[in-house]
Enzyme design. Sequence first.
Site, PDB file in Angstrom:
ATOM      1  N   ARG A  19      44.784  46.633  28.737  1.00  0.00           N
ATOM      2  CA  ARG A  19      43.634  47.304  28.134  1.00  0.00           C
ATOM      3  C   ARG A  19      43.130  48.441  29.018  1.00  0.00           C
ATOM      4  O   ARG A  19      42.846  48.240  30.187  1.00  0.00           O
ATOM      5  CB  ARG A  19      42.498  46.298  27.886  1.00  0.00           C
TER       6      ARG A  19
ATOM      7  N   CYS B 197      36.664  46.309  31.495  1.00  0.00           N
ATOM      8  CA  CYS B 197      35.212  46.382  31.726  1.00  0.00           C
ATOM      9  C   CYS B 197      34.699  47.775  32.063  1.00  0.00           C
ATOM     10  O   CYS B 197      33.795  48.289  31.395  1.00  0.00           O
ATOM     11  CB  CYS B 197      34.811  45.438  32.858  1.00  0.00           C
TER      12      CYS B 197
ATOM     13  N   VAL C 228      37.242  35.464  30.063  1.00  0.00           N
ATOM     14  CA  VAL C 228      35.913  35.062  30.554  1.00  0.00           C
ATOM     15  C   VAL C 228      35.590  33.632  30.084  1.00  0.00           C
ATOM     16  O   VAL C 228      35.187  32.770  30.875  1.00  0.00           O
ATOM     17  CB  VAL C 228      34.818  36.043  30.074  1.00  0.00           C
TER      18      VAL C 228
ATOM     19  N   PHE D  68      36.623  48.686  47.239  1.00  0.00           N
ATOM     20  CA  PHE D  68      36.528  49.701  46.192  1.00  0.00           C
ATOM     21  C   PHE D  68      36.579  51.121  46.752  1.00  0.00           C
ATOM     22  O   PHE D  68      35.859  52.009  46.314  1.00  0.00           O
ATOM     23  CB  PHE D  68      35.267  49.490  45.330  1.00  0.00           C
TER      24      PHE D  68
ATOM     25  N   GLY E 272      43.469  56.002  43.440  1.00  0.00           N
ATOM     26  CA  GLY E 272      44.525  55.574  42.529  1.00  0.00           C
ATOM     27  C   GLY E 272      44.650  56.517  41.360  1.00  0.00           C
ATOM     28  O   GLY E 272      44.131  57.645  41.391  1.00  0.00           O
TER      29      GLY E 272
HETATM   30  C1  UDX Z   1      35.553  44.655  36.901  1.00  0.00           C
HETATM   31  C2  UDX Z   1      34.439  44.279  37.892  1.00  0.00           C
HETATM   32  O1  UDX Z   1      34.938  44.368  39.223  1.00  0.00           O
HETATM   33  C3  UDX Z   1      33.931  42.887  37.600  1.00  0.00           C
HETATM   34  O2  UDX Z   1      32.832  42.605  38.462  1.00  0.00           O
HETATM   35  C4  UDX Z   1      33.472  42.824  36.145  1.00  0.00           C
HETATM   36  O3  UDX Z   1      33.004  41.560  35.821  1.00  0.00           O
HETATM   37  C5  UDX Z   1      34.594  43.229  35.200  1.00  0.00           C
HETATM   38  O4  UDX Z   1      35.069  44.514  35.584  1.00  0.00           O
HETATM   39  P1  UDX Z   1      38.158  44.160  36.588  1.00  0.00           P
HETATM   40  O5  UDX Z   1      38.059  45.059  35.397  1.00  0.00           O
HETATM   41  O6  UDX Z   1      38.876  42.869  36.446  1.00  0.00           O
HETATM   42  O7  UDX Z   1      36.671  43.792  37.123  1.00  0.00           O
HETATM   43  O8  UDX Z   1      38.882  44.983  37.719  1.00  0.00           O
HETATM   44  P2  UDX Z   1      38.536  45.599  39.141  1.00  0.00           P
HETATM   45  O9  UDX Z   1      39.235  44.825  40.200  1.00  0.00           O
HETATM   46  O10 UDX Z   1      37.092  45.808  39.280  1.00  0.00           O
HETATM   47  O11 UDX Z   1      39.282  47.023  39.006  1.00  0.00           O
HETATM   48  C6  UDX Z   1      38.879  47.983  38.048  1.00  0.00           C
HETATM   49  C7  UDX Z   1      39.759  49.216  38.114  1.00  0.00           C
HETATM   50  O12 UDX Z   1      39.538  49.929  39.330  1.00  0.00           O
HETATM   51  C8  UDX Z   1      41.262  48.925  38.086  1.00  0.00           C
HETATM   52  O13 UDX Z   1      41.915  49.892  37.296  1.00  0.00           O
HETATM   53  C9  UDX Z   1      41.654  49.024  39.554  1.00  0.00           C
HETATM   54  O14 UDX Z   1      43.015  49.326  39.731  1.00  0.00           O
HETATM   55  C10 UDX Z   1      40.756  50.148  40.019  1.00  0.00           C
HETATM   56  N1  UDX Z   1      40.492  50.131  41.458  1.00  0.00           N
HETATM   57  C11 UDX Z   1      39.804  49.094  42.014  1.00  0.00           C
HETATM   58  C12 UDX Z   1      40.906  51.202  42.248  1.00  0.00           C
HETATM   59  O15 UDX Z   1      41.517  52.164  41.746  1.00  0.00           O
HETATM   60  N2  UDX Z   1      40.619  51.190  43.581  1.00  0.00           N
HETATM   61  C13 UDX Z   1      39.937  50.164  44.172  1.00  0.00           C
HETATM   62  O16 UDX Z   1      39.699  50.244  45.405  1.00  0.00           O
HETATM   63  C14 UDX Z   1      39.521  49.082  43.372  1.00  0.00           C
END
Ligand code: UDX
Length: 437
Positions: free
Chosen positions: A326, A258, A14, A247, A251
Amino acid sequence: MFARRIAVIGTGYVGLTTGACLASLGHHVVCADVDVAKVERLRAGKVTILEPGLAELVAEGQAGGRLEFVVGAAAAVGDAEVVFLCVPTPMGQGGAADLAAVESVISEVRTILPVGSIVVNKSTVPVGTAARVSNLLKRKDVPVVSNPEFLREGTAVHDFLNPDRIVVGCDIQDAAERVAALYSRLGAPTVLTDAASAEMVKYAANCFLAMKLSYVNAIAELCERLGADVADVTEGMGYDRRIGQSFLQPGPGWGGSCLPKDTQALLQVAAAVGYDFSLLQATIDTNTHQRQLIVAKIREAAGGRLRGRRIGLLGLAFKAGTNDLRDSPALAVAALLRAEGAELTGYDPGIDQHVDGVRVVSDPYEAAKDADTVVVLTEWPEFRGLDWTRVGELAAGSVVVDTRNHLDPDALRRSGLTWWGVGRGHLDLGQDLAAVI
Ligand code: UDX
């Protein structure tokens, strides 16, 4: 836009993204970290965080004299107009965020902050933290602003420079406006509000995303049992503009730095104010359960038991495009497989370090070699283009469990492999649906 003198405390993903991007917008940025070796590496232009475009922006900022790196917060804030706090706020005991790093920075800089400067909280912190930081600062002339980041790992630079929105909260309007002005070149919708509301936006958004994913994973499981195809179901859902297409990808469960932390923290805060947030609890429980469902599927693919079975894991990071482990769902699944006695070999394009319980190899085909079952856990694009005929020849078993519905099932079939996805009806219960319902 006026160029400002900015200090960024903490050079994690960040902080470094914030610093490099603000420098690219024309501001003068000094980034500080307590880790001397890290600062030296950054000064030498070495960026170890895997973020597309980040290393280039760091180099550009340094070459242009708008970005420098120093050791310790005190060395960065001397003439700063705005000080961004980007230090870790890990999950502390009982799920509440641990603010030790924020507190230590504040005690280090509180007496040396320039008169009239602004402190900005960028880290995700519990509602009320801006007020707490203000109390610790004991500086009436230094407002504390909340400006949550919404960066996704793997697209952080893009997200920073093309934000859906900027949220800035402070109980002093002028300070909020000054921070919002730092981003004016981005032309993004900007929400100006009080500090507590800005802090709440981040939790409300991330917990909603987690809930959306748990919901989709639950729908996927139902699709599987009812013989429906979740890919078509989510496509059909996503055209509803109130839902949206993103989203909606099932999975092995959600993870990362986060969502797990933020869901726990909001649950904790809710409990502290006497609200039983059962919807959020169910979101987390569904995620835990999802990992068990994935393990059950792998067990079935491996012939009904895991003890002594060789499982080849493709993907270890919590999502594609990062080297971040993580709270990775892939590792959570791996731990459950290990607990049942499976022998794990894993490959991830971004990972070369030691991973507990997994023999990490540097080639996907080596991960597949002699595997009773090959499992895709992270949606790296390159997995689609693997030579699946070769995988089939190397592996001992013929089932590929694709926990991300990422591969082309027909391509696998043509290669003589059996593809099992998530929520796409491999159990064939659909045939008996009329009898069940
Ligand atoms: C997230 C938020 O999206 C972001 O706005 C915030 O600032 C930090 O947390 P990030 O942790 O980088 O970002 O990952 P993200 O792309 O949101 O995915 C989170 C988890 O959800 C991952 O394990 C990803 O594989 C999973 N995921 C995401 C799914 O299983 N399916 C999806 O359709 C999208």
